[in-house]
Design a protein around this motif. Structure first.
Motif, PDB file in Angstrom:
ATOM      1  N   UNK A 153       0.848  -1.197   0.000  1.00  0.00           N
ATOM      2  CA  UNK A 153       0.000   0.000   0.000  1.00  0.00           C
ATOM      3  C   UNK A 153       0.881   1.242   0.000  1.00  0.00           C
ATOM      4  N   UNK A 154       0.553   2.182  -0.876  1.00  0.00           N
ATOM      5  CA  UNK A 154       1.326   3.411  -0.985  1.00  0.00           C
ATOM      6  C   UNK A 154       1.336   4.161   0.345  1.00  0.00           C
ATOM      7  N   UNK A 155       0.221   4.169   1.060  1.00  0.00           N
ATOM      8  CA  UNK A 155       0.188   4.944   2.306  1.00  0.00           C
ATOM      9  C   UNK A 155       1.139   4.368   3.348  1.00  0.00           C
ATOM     10  N   UNK A 156       1.424   3.065   3.284  1.00  0.00           N
ATOM     11  CA  UNK A 156       2.404   2.484   4.207  1.00  0.00           C
ATOM     12  C   UNK A 156       3.821   2.932   3.856  1.00  0.00           C
ATOM     13  N   UNK A 157       4.105   3.039   2.566  1.00  0.00           N
ATOM     14  CA  UNK A 157       5.419   3.514   2.132  1.00  0.00           C
ATOM     15  C   UNK A 157       5.602   4.965   2.561  1.00  0.00           C
ATOM     16  N   UNK A 158       4.533   5.748   2.510  1.00  0.00           N
ATOM     17  CA  UNK A 158       4.592   7.174   2.809  1.00  0.00           C
ATOM     18  C   UNK A 158       4.547   7.488   4.303  1.00  0.00           C
ATOM     19  N   UNK A 159       4.410   6.459   5.151  1.00  0.00           N
ATOM     20  CA  UNK A 159       4.430   6.684   6.603  1.00  0.00           C
ATOM     21  C   UNK A 159       5.786   7.283   6.987  1.00  0.00           C
ATOM     22  N   UNK A 160       5.808   8.080   8.058  1.00  0.00           N
ATOM     23  CA  UNK A 160       7.083   8.673   8.464  1.00  0.00           C
ATOM     24  C   UNK A 160       8.100   7.611   8.880  1.00  0.00           C
ATOM     25  N   UNK A 161       9.403   7.885   8.643  1.00  0.00           N
ATOM     26  CA  UNK A 161      10.440   6.958   9.126  1.00  0.00           C
ATOM     27  C   UNK A 161      10.343   6.860  10.647  1.00  0.00           C
ATOM     28  N   UNK A 162      10.637   5.750  11.259  1.00  0.00           N
ATOM     29  CA  UNK A 162      11.338   4.600  10.716  1.00  0.00           C
ATOM     30  C   UNK A 162      10.432   3.498  10.161  1.00  0.00           C
ATOM     31  N   UNK A 163       9.094   3.685  10.165  1.00  0.00           N
ATOM     32  CA  UNK A 163       8.202   2.629   9.656  1.00  0.00           C
ATOM     33  C   UNK A 163       7.974   2.715   8.158  1.00  0.00           C
ATOM     34  N   UNK A 164       8.156   3.878   7.600  1.00  0.00           N
ATOM     35  CA  UNK A 164       7.994   4.096   6.163  1.00  0.00           C
ATOM     36  C   UNK A 164       9.102   5.007   5.678  1.00  0.00           C
ATOM     37  N   UNK A 165       8.896   5.578   4.507  1.00  0.00           N
ATOM     38  CA  UNK A 165       9.935   6.428   3.909  1.00  0.00           C
ATOM     39  C   UNK A 165       9.580   7.898   3.924  1.00  0.00           C
ATOM     40  N   UNK A 166       8.417   8.240   4.496  1.00  0.00           N
ATOM     41  CA  UNK A 166       8.015   9.640   4.551  1.00  0.00           C
ATOM     42  C   UNK A 166       7.394  10.104   3.256  1.00  0.00           C
TER      43      UNK A 166
END
Length: 133
Positions: free
Chosen positions: A60-73
């Protein structure tokens, strides 16, 4: 003939509800995209040209866009619009490659997304390096 049209309409509505449900689902078997995240540098900060390490797999794109450290921001394009990552990010520490999920799975011999095992230790190292930069 009128009854036949009503049945077709009900079937169409049912199919559209199922499609909407699948599109909104986080289940890996219905995800249409796969975002693979690779570490582009080693511990010394040397860029890896070939042997980039898989450190994340998102459906899911929204998971990738989660803030670091769980996503890439949040990533932005030239116009300043938020975009789904595809390319270098986190100041060059990671590379994201967007794939069609089913195509990638079948070409690489996976039955489902859960079989893709990223390197969690390397993910943590990259996130630590990013937060220190």
């Amino acid at each position: 003939a009128v009854g036949h049209g009503v049945i077709q309409e009900k079937l169409l509505k049912q199919a559209l509800r199922k499609l909407k449900s699948a599109l909104n689902s986080s289940a890996p078997n219905v995800a249409s995209h796969l975002y693979l995240v690779y570490s582009t540098t080693d511990e010394g900060g040397i860029v890896r040209d070939e042997e980039q390490t898989l450190i994340g797999a998102f459906t899911r794109a929204r998971d990738v866009l989660a803030p670091p450290p769980n996503g890439l921001g949040t990533w932005r394009d030239e116009s300043g619009e938020n975009i789904v990552p595809d390319g270098l990010g986190l100041e060059g520490l990671v590379r994201v490659v967007k794939h069609d999920s089913q195509d990638f799975l079948s070409k690489n011999g996976y039955r489902n997304v859960g079989e893709i095992v990223p390197d969690g230790v390397e993910w943590t190292r990259v996130m630590d390096a990013y937060s220190e930069a």
